[in-house]
Every structure is written in C-alpha cells, then in structure tokens.
Design a protein around this motif. Structure first.
Motif, mmCIF file in Angstrom:
data_model
loop_
_atom_site.group_PDB
_atom_site.id
_atom_site.type_symbol
_atom_site.label_atom_id
_atom_site.label_comp_id
_atom_site.label_asym_id
_atom_site.label_seq_id
_atom_site.Cartn_x
_atom_site.Cartn_y
_atom_site.Cartn_z
ATOM 1 N N PRO A 191 109.388 -41.979 70.282
ATOM 2 C CA PRO A 191 110.512 -41.642 69.345
ATOM 3 C C PRO A 191 112.001 -42.262 70.138
ATOM 4 N N GLU A 227 109.086 -34.991 63.765
ATOM 5 C CA GLU A 227 110.173 -34.526 64.474
ATOM 6 C C GLU A 227 111.157 -35.497 64.305
ATOM 7 N N LYS A 228 111.041 -36.485 64.030
ATOM 8 C CA LYS A 228 112.431 -37.232 64.456
ATOM 9 C C LYS A 228 112.922 -38.120 62.312
ATOM 10 N N GLN A 257 114.986 -40.805 60.394
ATOM 11 C CA GLN A 257 116.681 -42.027 60.308
ATOM 12 C C GLN A 257 116.697 -43.102 59.242
ATOM 13 N N LYS A 311 112.222 -32.552 56.217
ATOM 14 C CA LYS A 311 111.829 -31.793 57.387
ATOM 15 C C LYS A 311 111.266 -30.825 57.054
ATOM 16 N N ASP A 329 117.053 -42.218 65.852
ATOM 17 C CA ASP A 329 118.107 -41.677 66.061
ATOM 18 C C ASP A 329 117.961 -40.398 65.031
ATOM 19 N N ASP A 330 116.989 -39.095 65.701
ATOM 20 C CA ASP A 330 117.109 -38.083 64.528
ATOM 21 C C ASP A 330 118.459 -38.459 64.097
ATOM 22 N N TYR A 332 109.681 -40.391 63.802
ATOM 23 C CA TYR A 332 108.868 -40.170 64.040
ATOM 24 C C TYR A 332 108.009 -38.980 64.433
ATOM 25 N N TYR A 379 116.817 -36.249 54.104
ATOM 26 C CA TYR A 379 116.200 -35.612 55.406
ATOM 27 C C TYR A 379 116.328 -33.817 55.747
#
Length: 213
Positions: A76, A179-180, A182, A172, A80-81, A109, A168
């Motif tokens: 993780p 979970e993350k 970038q 999501k 960098d989310d 991730y 993004y």
C-alpha cells in the motif's frame, strides 16, 4: 530528488520536464461531478470528436508511443491515494490542433486484488473516459486515441486533473475492492518512449499468464 516512474524498471524524470501533482478533492455532496467543468455520464459513450472540432489529440495512428496501463501494487505504501500526476505539458499548455504522445498509468492497491485483475480494470479506462463530455477515447493498450473537443475545452476541460478526478471517482465507485488509486498522465515524448517498451512487456506477460491457465 525528482519524480520516479516505475512500470518494470524505475525511470527518473529529468528536472527540466515539468511535473504537476494534484490531490483529488472529496466529491461534492449534491453530485459526484459538480466540480467538473463539463457534464459526465454514460450518455456520452460512443461520442466522436472530428478533427475540425478538436482542441488537441493524443495517440492515434500517427504516433507510435502511446499506451494506457494498470499496475496492481503489492504494498500500500507504493500508491499515493487520490493523487493525479501530470508529467510534461498539460492540455492547456499544448498547441491547438496538435497531436501528442500520451501514457496513462493507474497504480492500484487492494488487499484482495491480484495481478489477474489488471486487465479487467484497464479495460474500464476506455468506458470511463468516454463518460466525459467532449473527451473521445478509442481503443486500448498501445492503440489508444484521444481527442479533446473545442467546446469542452472552452467550458474548462483544460487539464488532465479533471480527467483523473473523474477516473478516480468512477473506479472507486465501481470497484470497492480498490483501496488506493494513483493516476499519472504523461505527455513528454522522451518519458512516454522509455516507458512504452516496458508497457509492451507487461502486456506480453499478462497475455502469457492467461494462456497458461
């Protein structure tokens, strides 16, 4: 220390190449895309932007170096989310009517994700980009072809930060297992060219895994 981009082998971005980093804000309470300057929704799937109606285009048959790629990271800390990174010139810094290289890299991730999900997630880039009014996206992998319509540019679609924000939020929403996330957009010919060969190796390895199942 400048930005390092890693597909298979890390590549250091020279200091003379502009890099912009944006943090994606929380979605507005009254609508997921109210802070995007153009409309967003599935009604725009299948849209076409003719050359005479475009501001700029990316990739397409005239350029060798263009690709989009999803990389699932095991750690993780590698993602960098909520970050959108632009390497090279942004949309509003490019010459109207021009054709430019482009790499779109999504680093993901999720504790329950495995490498076999890369292709599944990657194929949705095409769909989700086409949700953006006046942002045409054709094909996948190393055959991508994108155009920004003049009208959408005039409305404020002047930066990849808006494209990244839309991607993004849609990813999501569609994949709670993520979970993350970038997202990096690269328009610099030198960097796209160096990463292109690495991306081809990722596609080849992915296809080989599928055939070996």
């Amino acid at each position: 220390m400048g930005l390092t981009i890693n597909i298979l082998n890390p590549i250091q971005v020279p200091e003379n190449i502009p890099v912009k980093v944006y943090n994606i804000p929380p979605a507005p309470e009254k609508g997921m895309f109210l802070d995007i300057p153009v409309d967003v929704g599935p009604q725009y799937e299948g849209q076409r932007v003719r050359r005479e109606n475009m501001f700029v285009e990316f990739g397409g048959p005239k350029l060798k170096h263009k690709f989009e790629l999803v990389r699932i990271r095991a750690n993780p800390e590698e993602v960098d989310d909520g970050k959108v990174i632009i390497v090279g010139e942004d949309i509003n810094e490019l010459k109207r009517g021009g054709t430019y290289p482009l790499a779109i890299i999504l680093e993901v991730y999720g504790g329950k994700l495995d490498l076999n999900a890369e292709g599944v997630i990657e194929r949705r880039i095409h769909e989700f980009c086409n949700y953006i009014q006046g942002f045409m996206h054709l094909n996948q992998r190393y055959d991508i072809w994108l155009r920004v319509a003049d009208k959408s540019y005039s409305k404020g679609l002047t930066s990849f930060k808006y494209v990244g924000t839309v991607l993004y939020r849609l990813f999501k929403s569609a994949f709670p297992i993520i979970e993350k996330l970038q997202i990096t957009f690269i328009t610099n010919e030198e960097i796209v060219g160096k990463l292109f060969e690495q991306a081809l190796k990722v596609y080849e390895a992915r296809d080989a895994r599928i055939l070996d199942r």
